[in-house]
Structures are given as structure tokens and as C-alpha cells.
Motif scaffolding. Structure first.
Motif, PDB file in Angstrom:
ATOM      1  N   LEU A 152       1.166  71.280 -95.213  1.00 40.63           N
ATOM      2  CA  LEU A 152       1.114  70.657 -94.112  1.00 40.63           C
ATOM      3  C   LEU A 152      -0.595  70.275 -93.205  1.00 40.63           C
ATOM      4  O   LEU A 152      -0.788  69.552 -92.769  1.00 40.63           O
ATOM      5  N   ILE A 153      -0.899  71.551 -93.592  1.00 39.98           N
ATOM      6  CA  ILE A 153      -2.487  71.677 -92.976  1.00 39.98           C
ATOM      7  C   ILE A 153      -3.181  71.098 -94.520  1.00 39.98           C
ATOM      8  O   ILE A 153      -4.690  69.534 -93.203  1.00 39.98           O
ATOM      9  N   ILE A 154      -3.149  70.268 -95.565  1.00 38.25           N
ATOM     10  CA  ILE A 154      -3.701  69.722 -96.045  1.00 38.25           C
ATOM     11  C   ILE A 154      -3.354  67.853 -95.424  1.00 38.25           C
ATOM     12  O   ILE A 154      -4.415  67.611 -95.564  1.00 38.25           O
ATOM     13  N   PHE A 155      -1.708  67.603 -96.284  1.00 37.97           N
ATOM     14  CA  PHE A 155      -1.770  66.364 -95.384  1.00 37.97           C
ATOM     15  C   PHE A 155      -2.410  66.104 -94.145  1.00 37.97           C
ATOM     16  O   PHE A 155      -3.430  64.802 -93.687  1.00 37.97           O
ATOM     17  N   GLY A 156      -2.467  67.162 -92.653  1.00 38.62           N
ATOM     18  CA  GLY A 156      -3.422  66.534 -91.806  1.00 38.62           C
ATOM     19  C   GLY A 156      -4.262  66.630 -91.272  1.00 38.62           C
ATOM     20  O   GLY A 156      -5.272  65.814 -90.831  1.00 38.62           O
ATOM     21  N   LEU A 157      -4.865  67.574 -92.547  1.00 38.64           N
ATOM     22  CA  LEU A 157      -6.586  67.397 -92.622  1.00 38.64           C
ATOM     23  C   LEU A 157      -7.015  66.575 -92.871  1.00 38.64           C
ATOM     24  O   LEU A 157      -7.508  65.437 -92.513  1.00 38.64           O
ATOM     25  N   VAL A 158      -6.441  66.055 -93.803  1.00 40.31           N
ATOM     26  CA  VAL A 158      -7.417  64.836 -95.171  1.00 40.31           C
ATOM     27  C   VAL A 158      -7.058  63.797 -94.563  1.00 40.31           C
ATOM     28  O   VAL A 158      -7.557  62.573 -94.598  1.00 40.31           O
ATOM     29  N   THR A 159      -5.656  63.331 -93.404  1.00 33.11           N
ATOM     30  CA  THR A 159      -5.182  62.556 -93.366  1.00 33.11           C
ATOM     31  C   THR A 159      -6.326  62.152 -91.628  1.00 33.11           C
ATOM     32  O   THR A 159      -6.003  60.372 -91.480  1.00 33.11           O
ATOM     33  N   TYR A 160      -5.735  63.075 -90.658  1.00 30.37           N
ATOM     34  CA  TYR A 160      -7.664  63.386 -89.560  1.00 30.37           C
ATOM     35  C   TYR A 160      -8.319  62.548 -90.135  1.00 30.37           C
ATOM     36  O   TYR A 160      -8.967  61.996 -89.436  1.00 30.37           O
ATOM     37  N   ALA A 161      -8.823  63.658 -91.035  1.00 27.85           N
ATOM     38  CA  ALA A 161     -10.183  63.301 -91.377  1.00 27.85           C
ATOM     39  C   ALA A 161     -10.393  62.006 -92.091  1.00 27.85           C
ATOM     40  O   ALA A 161     -11.819  61.087 -92.005  1.00 27.85           O
ATOM     41  N   THR A 162      -9.761  61.381 -93.128  1.00 22.81           N
ATOM     42  CA  THR A 162      -9.845  59.569 -93.808  1.00 22.81           C
ATOM     43  C   THR A 162      -9.126  58.442 -92.277  1.00 22.81           C
ATOM     44  O   THR A 162      -8.816  57.377 -92.951  1.00 22.81           O
ATOM     45  N   LYS A 163      -8.779  59.060 -91.351  1.00 22.36           N
ATOM     46  CA  LYS A 163      -7.865  57.928 -90.626  1.00 22.36           C
ATOM     47  C   LYS A 163      -6.353  57.370 -91.331  1.00 22.36           C
ATOM     48  O   LYS A 163      -6.439  56.477 -91.021  1.00 22.36           O
ATOM     49  N   GLY A 164      -6.083  58.687 -93.049  1.00 23.58           N
ATOM     50  CA  GLY A 164      -5.263  57.979 -93.704  1.00 23.58           C
ATOM     51  C   GLY A 164      -5.159  56.436 -94.231  1.00 23.58           C
ATOM     52  O   GLY A 164      -3.972  55.895 -94.725  1.00 23.58           O
ATOM     53  N   VAL A 165      -6.402  56.054 -93.718  1.00 24.03           N
ATOM     54  CA  VAL A 165      -7.133  54.394 -95.375  1.00 24.03           C
ATOM     55  C   VAL A 165      -6.902  55.010 -96.403  1.00 24.03           C
ATOM     56  O   VAL A 165      -7.153  55.903 -97.307  1.00 24.03           O
ATOM     57  N   SER A 166      -6.848  53.911 -97.263  1.00 24.62           N
ATOM     58  CA  SER A 166      -6.447  53.906 -98.470  1.00 24.62           C
ATOM     59  C   SER A 166      -7.748  53.448 -99.102  1.00 24.62           C
ATOM     60  O   SER A 166      -8.633  52.504 -98.838  1.00 24.62           O
ATOM     61  N   GLY A 174     -14.039  53.521 -96.009  1.00 26.40           N
ATOM     62  CA  GLY A 174     -13.494  54.342 -95.111  1.00 26.40           C
ATOM     63  C   GLY A 174     -14.626  56.031 -95.240  1.00 26.40           C
ATOM     64  O   GLY A 174     -15.076  55.694 -96.681  1.00 26.40           O
ATOM     65  N   GLY A 175     -14.286  56.171 -94.473  1.00 28.18           N
ATOM     66  CA  GLY A 175     -15.213  57.627 -94.408  1.00 28.18           C
ATOM     67  C   GLY A 175     -14.243  59.117 -93.823  1.00 28.18           C
ATOM     68  O   GLY A 175     -13.396  58.484 -93.436  1.00 28.18           O
ATOM     69  N   VAL A 176     -14.976  60.126 -93.734  1.00 26.67           N
ATOM     70  CA  VAL A 176     -14.722  61.385 -93.775  1.00 26.67           C
ATOM     71  C   VAL A 176     -15.094  62.057 -91.963  1.00 26.67           C
ATOM     72  O   VAL A 176     -16.416  61.935 -92.567  1.00 26.67           O
ATOM     73  N   PHE A 177     -14.292  61.945 -91.230  1.00 32.31           N
ATOM     74  CA  PHE A 177     -14.274  62.479 -89.926  1.00 32.31           C
ATOM     75  C   PHE A 177     -16.112  61.801 -89.527  1.00 32.31           C
ATOM     76  O   PHE A 177     -16.488  61.697 -88.567  1.00 32.31           O
ATOM     77  N   GLY A 178     -15.449  60.614 -89.968  1.00 32.15           N
ATOM     78  CA  GLY A 178     -16.539  59.439 -89.713  1.00 32.15           C
ATOM     79  C   GLY A 178     -17.624  58.403 -90.387  1.00 32.15           C
ATOM     80  O   GLY A 178     -18.510  57.769 -89.649  1.00 32.15           O
TER      81      GLY A 178
END
Length: 550
Positions: A363-377, A307-311
Motif C-alpha cells: 500500500l505504501i509503495i503504490f500510494g507513494l509512486v502513484t502520488y509522486a508520478t500522478k499515475g502517468v505512464s 512525466g515528473g516525480v513530485f512535479g
């Protein structure tokens, strides 16, 4: 009926003790005479030298002169002390031998018997007083018909019973004090003989007696009732598991598995414990773990990431194995410490409740990490890294050693450093701490920074233990587990109260409970119910202790 003839008066007790005091007193006088030019002079000269060194009114030459003179006298005093050492030791042995032979049989045992008899007599007297009060109350009630008068009589009766109980308890405490004083007198004599240098067994005997003397059933249950219940639950699980699942729960393998699972969580609990000590908390721990797991997995992955981080797809495979592992650790610590420090800053600077600042962090951490990684494992990490940093030697998982080191380091910080002492002071009373010159801002921010460092270590270790598999959702609920472990371990939300041993106990309790219920096949959702009940019971006991103290 208690035999009151066995009850000793104060004069009778003094008469029994007099020959013992006189005999030991004669030996003590001989010892004191031998110590005048020896041990006593050594102690006096050492104190004088220490005072001279700190005396700012003396010039360097005057100090040197006084210290030189005292050191010369000190050598002579030490020589006298050494010459008299055997004589003093022989006299001490003689006195202690006499005490051993005569003190208990001729004095202490008789005082104990007297106290027990007096206690029984007091209990009988108290029961008679209660019976008399009850009879008088019933007779008075029989004569009354007006509801208000009846109500007043009941109130008066209740107060009379309370006064009788207070008098009774005061009398019992006097009896208890007399018995304790009789025990302590023996060690007062030994204290003079040995100059407070007790033997190991003498120290143990005094500690045990003091524990019995100060023991309070209610306080004991407040402090340990929950632990007793949990121990009984584990005993029940150890009995039930072989019957239901045909497997033993209490095995070396299971214990090591529990310790292995508890190790990363230990870092998280040690981190948040410092915040609870300041009457704070941290709701972002679970999301910190998720962020750390993602970061560590990306860096320690072997080859291009799934997976990627911000693509952007990262590939750290060109780095050496040790370099990747250490880079991942540093990255985890920096990220968790930065976010933890932000929450700490808002609490320290603007007095924002940590519930709000850490919830915002969550909330910030979860939103940031989920958005950056698209929630993939993300995939697994390089297997060489766990084998290098947390290898299993025989059947022993060395990840446990990391946890032990963390426990020792945080214990040292809490108990042996100025920061640790300030942590307790600010947690107990921030206003008083500020008046005494302690920077509440620095201590609060320092606690959050320390927590962030521990979160980083914990998430990195968990990544090694799980061989990767980092995702934004990983660690969900771990914040509650860490906080609950601290509360169960006795770290109070009222602030300034808590021990590292309690935190360790709390983590082991929750990890053991989860592991045991999992082996039994108990549904995960039902396990949450068990944990919730334990947390509720722990906090209730903590509140009761606080209310009673107030």
C-alpha cells in the motif's frame, strides 16, 4: 493357484548363495592380502596425518616429526599399492565376471520367482481371510436384532478387516524386503571388492533398484500428480491450437518467447521463494516491480521525461548509455531492497506476520509512486540499452542468460553457503535453530534483503524487455504469479521445504500456460480462473503431504 513348491525357505536361499559367497570370498581374501601393505596402509596413514595436524596436545616439533615419519611410510605404501594395482584389478574383474555369469541365474532369479509365487499365495490367502470374515460377519448379523449389538458387530468386523489388512501388508513388505536384500547382496560383494568405488552402470543399477524399492504410488501422486495433469493440459493445448488457430504451439520461436517472458519473473520467484521457505510471503512484489519500472524508465529515458516525480522533470540524457543503465539498476536494487528490508525487520524483530508487513509495504509503495508520478505512464527508454544488455543473437534472446545466472547464484546460496543451510533450519524449526546458535533475526532479514536485490534486478530486466513504459500500476498481480510458481514448484508454506529446481519449474509452468492460452485467444479473466485452480490444487497437495507427515 500359486505353486508353493516354488517358494524357497531361508535355508534353501542360503544354500543357493553359499557357493557364490565362497568363490567371491576366496578372491576377496587374495585382494585383502594385497591391500594390507598398500591401499589399506595408505588410507590409515592419511587418516593418521589428518589427526596429527588437528591434535592440539602435540607441539609443532612433535607434529612435524610424526607427519614426516607418516609421509615417508605413505610413499612406500603408495609404491606397494601401485605395484599391486594390476593384480587387484585382475582379481576384481575375475570376481565380477563370476558374479555376472552366476549370481542372477543361480541365485537372484530363483529368489525373484520365489518372491513372486509367495506374493501371489499371500494375496490368495488374504482374499480367503476377507471372505471368511465377511461370512462370519453376515452370519452373526443374521442372529442379531438389537441396533446397538448390530452397531458393535459392524465395528468389530471393521477392526478385524483392518487387522487382516495390516498383517497382509506386513507380509508383502517382508517379501519385498527379501527380494531387495537378494539384489543388494551382489553389490555388497562388489562394494568390498572395489572399496565402494562403483562403476557408473553399477551406481545406476543400484539407484534404479532403490527407487523401485521405495516407490510409493500415493506419495508419487502427491509429489507429481499436479505436474502430470499440467503436462496433459499442455499436450491437449498442442493438439487443439493447430486445429483452432491453424498455428503450431510447440515451436522453437514460441519456446524462446516463453523463456524470454519468464526471465524477469524468475528473479521475483527466486526472491519470494526464500521468504516462503521461512513460512513467510510477500504481497508487495507487484508494486516493487511498478516502482522499479518507473525508476528505471525515468533514468534510462532518452531526453526529458514525459512525466515528473513530485512535479520535477528528470533528464539523464547527459549521462553515457552504460552509466544510465547501471545507475538505473543500482537505483532499482536500492529502492526494492530498502522496502523489502523494512518488511523483513518487522517480521524478524516483532514477529509480525509477513502478510501484514508486506501488505503495508504494498500500500505504501503504490500510494507513494502513484502520488509522486500522478499515475502517468512514462515513455520508452533509450533503445541502445536493451540492445546492449539483452541483445537478441540470431533468434536467441540473451535475457534468458540473466535468468540462468540468477538461478545458479541463488542455488549456490541455498545449497552451498552457511546462510542457505540456516535458511532451511530456521524455516523448518525456528526455535530449534535459535537454540543451536543460529540468529533467526539475521537469517530472516537476510532473506528479505536477498529478495529485495532480486526484485530490483527483475524489474530492471523487465524495463529493458519492454523498452520502458513504466508506471505505478505495472506489475499488478505479479506477486500472486511469483508466489503461485513457488507453491506449484514444491516450496512449502509449512517452512524448510523447497528446491530451486521446483521454483524454476513453477515459473515455466505458469508462463507457458499464460502464453498458450493467449495464443488460443482465451480471455485474460478466464486465465485467472485456470491459475486459481492450479494454485488451489498445489496448496491442497502440499497440505495433504504436511498432514500425512504429522
Amino acid at each position: 493357484m500359486a505353486d508353493k513348491n516354488m517358494i524357497l525357505s531361508a535355508d534353501a536361499e542360503e544354500k543357493l548363495l553359499k557357493p557364490i559367497d565362497e568363490y567371491v570370498g576366496k578372491i576377496q581374501a587374495q585382494i585383502d592380502e594385497l591391500r594390507v601393505d598398500g591401499s589399506d596402509k595408505v588410507r590409515s596413514l592419511k587418516n593418521h596425518i589428518a589427526i596429527a595436524k588437528e591434535d592440539k596436545n602435540l607441539s609443532k616439533e612433535e607434529k612435524d616429526s610424526i607427519i614426516a615419519k607418516d609421509k615417508a611410510a605413505l610413499e612406500k605404501a603408495k609404491a606397494v599399492e601401485a605395484a599391486n594395482k594390476d593384480k587387484v584389478a585382475k582379481l576384481i574383474a575375475e570376481a565380477e565376471g563370476y558374479l555376472k555369469e552366476h549370481y542372477d541365474s543361480e541365485y537372484y532369479s530363483k529368489v525373484v520367482a520365489s518372491c513372486e509365487t509367495e506374493k501371489a499365495a499371500e494375496n490368495e490367502s488374504y482374499e480367503r481371510v476377507k471372505a471368511t470374515l465377511k461370512t462370519e460377519h453376515e452370519q452373526t448379523l443374521a442372529k442379531l436384532s438389537d441396533p446397538e449389538e448390530i452397531k458393535d458387530e459392524k465395528y468389530v468386523y471393521k477392526n478385524k478387516l483392518f487387522d487382516a489388512q495390516m498383517t497382509h501388508e506386513s507380509r508383502l513388505q517382508e517379501i519385498k524386503d527379501r527380494k531387495h536384500d537378494a539384489f543388494s547382496h551382489k553389490y555388497h560383494l562388489i562394494d568390498l571388492l572395489r572399496m565402494s568405488k562403483y562403476t557408473f552402470m553399477q551406481s545406476r543399477a543400484q539407484k534404479f533398484e532403490n527407487y523401485k524399492y521405495t516407490f510409493n504410488t500415493t506419495q508419487f501422486l502427491y509429489k507429481n500428480g499436479l505436474y502430470i495433469v499440467i503436462v496433459l493440459i499442455f499436450i491437449a493445448l498442442c493438439i487443439i491450437t493447430p486445429i483452432v488457430k491453424n498455428t503450431q504451439l510447440l515451436t522453437v520461436t514460441n519456446i524462446l518467447n516463453i523463456l524470454q517472458q519468464a526471465s524477469p519473473r524468475m528473479f521475483l520467484a527466486l526472491g519470494v521463494a526464500g521468504l516462503i521457505l521461512l513460512t513467510g510471503t510477500d504481497l508487495s512484489i507487484g508494486r516493487m516491480v511498478g516502482m522499479g519500472m518507473v525508476t528505471a524508465t525515468i533514468i534510462m529515458h532518452n531526453g526529458a521525461n514525459t512525466g515528473g516525480v513530485f512535479g520535477h522533470i528528470f533528464d539523464f540524457s547527459s549521462m553515457p548509455v552504460v552509466g544510465k543503465a547501471l545507475f538505473a539498476l543500482v537505483a532499482c536494487i536500492i529502492l526494492t531492497t530498502v522496502f523489502s528490508s523494512i518488511a523483513g525487520f518487522f517480521m524478524a524483530k516483532y514477529k509480525m506476520h509477513p502478510f501484514i508487513s508486506t501488505m503495508a509495504n504494498m500500500l505504501i509503495i503504490f500510494g507513494l509512486v502513484t502520488y509522486a508520478t500522478k499515475g502517468v505512464s512514462f515513455g520508452a527508454i533509450d533503445s541502445a540499452i536493451p540492445n546492449m544488455f539483452i541483445p537478441t543473437i540470431g533468434n536467441f534472446p540473451t535475457i534468458i542468460i540473466w535468468a540462468v545466472v540468477a538461478i545458479v547464484v541463488v542455488w549456490f546460496i541455498w545449497n552451498k553457503t552457511t546462510f542457505g543451510k540456516n535458511l532451511y533450519a530456521v524455516g523448518g524449526n525456528p526455535e530449534a535453530a535459535a537454540v543451536s546458535g543460529i540468529s533467526v533475526f539475521k537469517v530472516t532479514l537476510g532473506a528479505f534483503i536477498l529478495a529485495g536485490i532480486l526484485y530490483g534486478f527483475g524489474s530492471w530486466l523487465e524495463c529493458n524487455r519492454m523498452v520502458g513504459s513504466g508506471s505505478a500500476a505495472y506489475g499488478q498481480g505479479w506477486d500472486m504469479d511469483a508466489i503461485a510458481a513457488c507453491v506449484v514448484g514444491g516450496v512449502s508454506f509449512t517452512g524448510g521445504i523447497g528446491k530451486i529446481s521446483g521454483v524454476v519449474t513453477g515459473v515455466l509452468i505458469f508462463t507457458s500456460l499464460t502464453y498458450s492460452l493467449t495464443i488460443l485467444g482465451i480471455d485474460t479473466n478466464l486465465q485467472f480462473i485456470f491459475e486459481g485452480i492450479i494454485i488451489l490444487a498445489a496448496v491442497t497437495l502440499d497440505c495433504l503431504k504436511y498432514v500425512q507427515k504429522k
